[in-house]
Design an enzyme around this catalytic site. Sequence first.
Site, mmCIF file in Angstrom:
data_model
loop_
_atom_site.group_PDB
_atom_site.id
_atom_site.type_symbol
_atom_site.label_atom_id
_atom_site.label_comp_id
_atom_site.label_asym_id
_atom_site.label_seq_id
_atom_site.Cartn_x
_atom_site.Cartn_y
_atom_site.Cartn_z
ATOM 1 N N GLY A 128 0.819 -1.208 0.000
ATOM 2 C CA GLY A 128 0.000 0.000 0.000
ATOM 3 C C GLY A 128 0.851 1.254 0.000
ATOM 4 O O GLY A 128 1.201 1.783 1.047
ATOM 5 N N LEU A 129 1.168 1.738 -1.195
ATOM 6 C CA LEU A 129 2.007 2.922 -1.352
ATOM 7 C C LEU A 129 1.241 4.097 -1.939
ATOM 8 O O LEU A 129 1.130 5.155 -1.318
ATOM 9 C CB LEU A 129 3.206 2.577 -2.249
ATOM 10 C CG LEU A 129 4.072 3.752 -2.727
ATOM 11 C CD1 LEU A 129 4.746 4.426 -1.550
ATOM 12 C CD2 LEU A 129 5.108 3.269 -3.741
ATOM 13 N N THR A 130 0.694 3.915 -3.138
ATOM 14 C CA THR A 130 0.053 5.012 -3.858
ATOM 15 C C THR A 130 -1.207 5.499 -3.138
ATOM 16 O O THR A 130 -1.987 4.699 -2.616
ATOM 17 C CB THR A 130 -0.297 4.573 -5.279
ATOM 18 O OG1 THR A 130 0.888 4.110 -5.922
ATOM 19 C CG2 THR A 130 -0.887 5.719 -6.078
ATOM 20 N N PRO A 132 -4.478 8.790 -3.271
ATOM 21 C CA PRO A 132 -5.153 9.707 -4.198
ATOM 22 C C PRO A 132 -4.339 10.959 -4.508
ATOM 23 O O PRO A 132 -4.394 11.479 -5.622
ATOM 24 C CB PRO A 132 -6.453 10.051 -3.461
ATOM 25 C CG PRO A 132 -6.720 8.841 -2.625
ATOM 26 C CD PRO A 132 -5.371 8.353 -2.188
ATOM 27 N N GLY A 135 1.076 9.822 -5.901
ATOM 28 C CA GLY A 135 1.410 8.742 -6.810
ATOM 29 C C GLY A 135 2.885 8.800 -7.125
ATOM 30 O O GLY A 135 3.726 8.264 -6.408
ATOM 31 N N THR A 162 -2.494 -3.599 -6.073
ATOM 32 C CA THR A 162 -2.592 -4.919 -6.693
ATOM 33 C C THR A 162 -2.615 -6.024 -5.637
ATOM 34 O O THR A 162 -1.927 -5.936 -4.623
ATOM 35 C CB THR A 162 -1.406 -5.141 -7.644
ATOM 36 O OG1 THR A 162 -1.352 -4.071 -8.589
ATOM 37 C CG2 THR A 162 -1.543 -6.458 -8.393
ATOM 38 N N ARG A 274 -2.670 -15.923 -42.831
ATOM 39 C CA ARG A 274 -3.644 -15.048 -43.472
ATOM 40 C C ARG A 274 -3.211 -14.745 -44.907
ATOM 41 O O ARG A 274 -2.085 -14.303 -45.155
ATOM 42 C CB ARG A 274 -3.755 -13.744 -42.677
ATOM 43 C CG ARG A 274 -4.581 -12.646 -43.322
ATOM 44 C CD ARG A 274 -6.051 -12.992 -43.380
ATOM 45 N NE ARG A 274 -6.842 -11.822 -43.766
ATOM 46 C CZ ARG A 274 -8.128 -11.863 -44.039
ATOM 47 N NH1 ARG A 274 -8.775 -13.023 -43.981
ATOM 48 N NH2 ARG A 274 -8.782 -10.769 -44.377
ATOM 49 N N GLU A 369 4.768 1.322 -11.497
ATOM 50 C CA GLU A 369 6.162 1.204 -11.015
ATOM 51 C C GLU A 369 7.011 2.384 -11.500
ATOM 52 O O GLU A 369 8.210 2.246 -11.746
ATOM 53 C CB GLU A 369 6.784 -0.116 -11.473
ATOM 54 C CG GLU A 369 6.110 -1.344 -10.901
ATOM 55 C CD GLU A 369 6.815 -1.926 -9.687
ATOM 56 O OE1 GLU A 369 7.838 -1.374 -9.267
ATOM 57 O OE2 GLU A 369 6.318 -2.941 -9.169
ATOM 58 N N THR A 371 6.249 6.146 -13.863
ATOM 59 C CA THR A 371 5.924 6.496 -15.241
ATOM 60 C C THR A 371 7.186 6.619 -16.096
ATOM 61 O O THR A 371 8.312 6.670 -15.589
ATOM 62 C CB THR A 371 5.177 7.832 -15.294
ATOM 63 O OG1 THR A 371 6.057 8.867 -14.789
ATOM 64 C CG2 THR A 371 3.908 7.801 -14.449
#
Length: 387
Positions: A128-130, A132, A135, A162, A274, A369, A371
């Site tokens: 539990g890091l991020t 509202p 981030g 996650t 194809r 992880e 941006t």
Amino acid sequence: MSGLLSADLPEEYLELARTVRAFATEVVAPVAHHHDQTHTFPYEVVAQMGEMGLFGLPFPEEHGGMGGDYLALCVALEELGRVDQSVAITLEAGVSLGAMPVFRFGTDEQKQRWLPDLTAGRALGAFGLTEPGAGTDAGGTRTTAVRDGDEWVINGSKQFITNSGTDITTLITVTAVTSELDGKRRISSILVPADTPGVLVEPAYDKVGWNASDTHPLTFTDVRVPVENLLGEEGRGYANFLRILDEGRIAIAALAVGAAQGCVDESIRYAGEREAFGRPIGANQAVAFRIARMEARAHTARLAYLDAARLLLAGKPFKKQAAIAKMVASEAAMDNARDATQVFGGYGFMNEFTVARHYRDSKILEIGEGTTEVQLMLIARELGLPG
């Protein structure tokens, strides 16, 4: 030959790759579309991954692990990522964010309590890091943990977590402000059993991709845990999670390379089957060159994550190489998904095709992880550039 099996790796890694590839092809791929469409967690697949020892790959046998290393984890992630990113990220997060913080920074008692189930895949841990409002700027953490006698009292919220709401989630590592020093908030990590009163798992997100991956917001209201649940030193939570993220970027890069390679493999197959205007579309130079560029991206990105992993295993600085690998691999996955969809034409827009799922799944690889912009910042900083 292309893909991981053509890489210059010791035989034990190649044998692992062959084993996981067979599992991915025979077990994961046939149910991937179902779980993606129904947004259901693949418990049966995760259980088999646990039985194979995948969740214990980089951990010593004394903690229930397989006695392998981080490169072994990356090999497994690449092979799983070829066919289903949701399953791959479940493993990556379960190991890198669930069990690894306990292994790296936990006391003997904490390791004995949590690691056997986590490394066996019988249980999942979440990180539990991020938040509202925190981030990329994780230093802006607002969740607090106040000492009250022999307990920490935790209040706050986390988002995009996650493996946080499955039936086998047993542990959440929470970053929280525990004190202030010289006007700066000191962030610590605290182990919170998932069934602790006051822990609320909010409804799952409606995501663009990774639909079979479990992701929830979490709310903590007067959550009380013993003071001995502190993970590592008080005030070192920020530094510790940076180390965890550096390692995790190599793992995410491996997953992304798997996705990029999966798009290559699917495109080669389709371009050979194809036909248009009386011949396979792969005979057309425009299609052939597109697939050749896709292979070049996947190959280059693989070299980048293998280089970062080798530095990690050698105990050498690897922050810059991890950032490069994560950036290059995530961009390769996104670019290859776009090109594969073009090769497939209208079929590439149909969700039952793997390339369509990769097209939806791959975008988050450029965000999670850290941006792409964060990776560029880290690379510039490691180069000694001002600012």
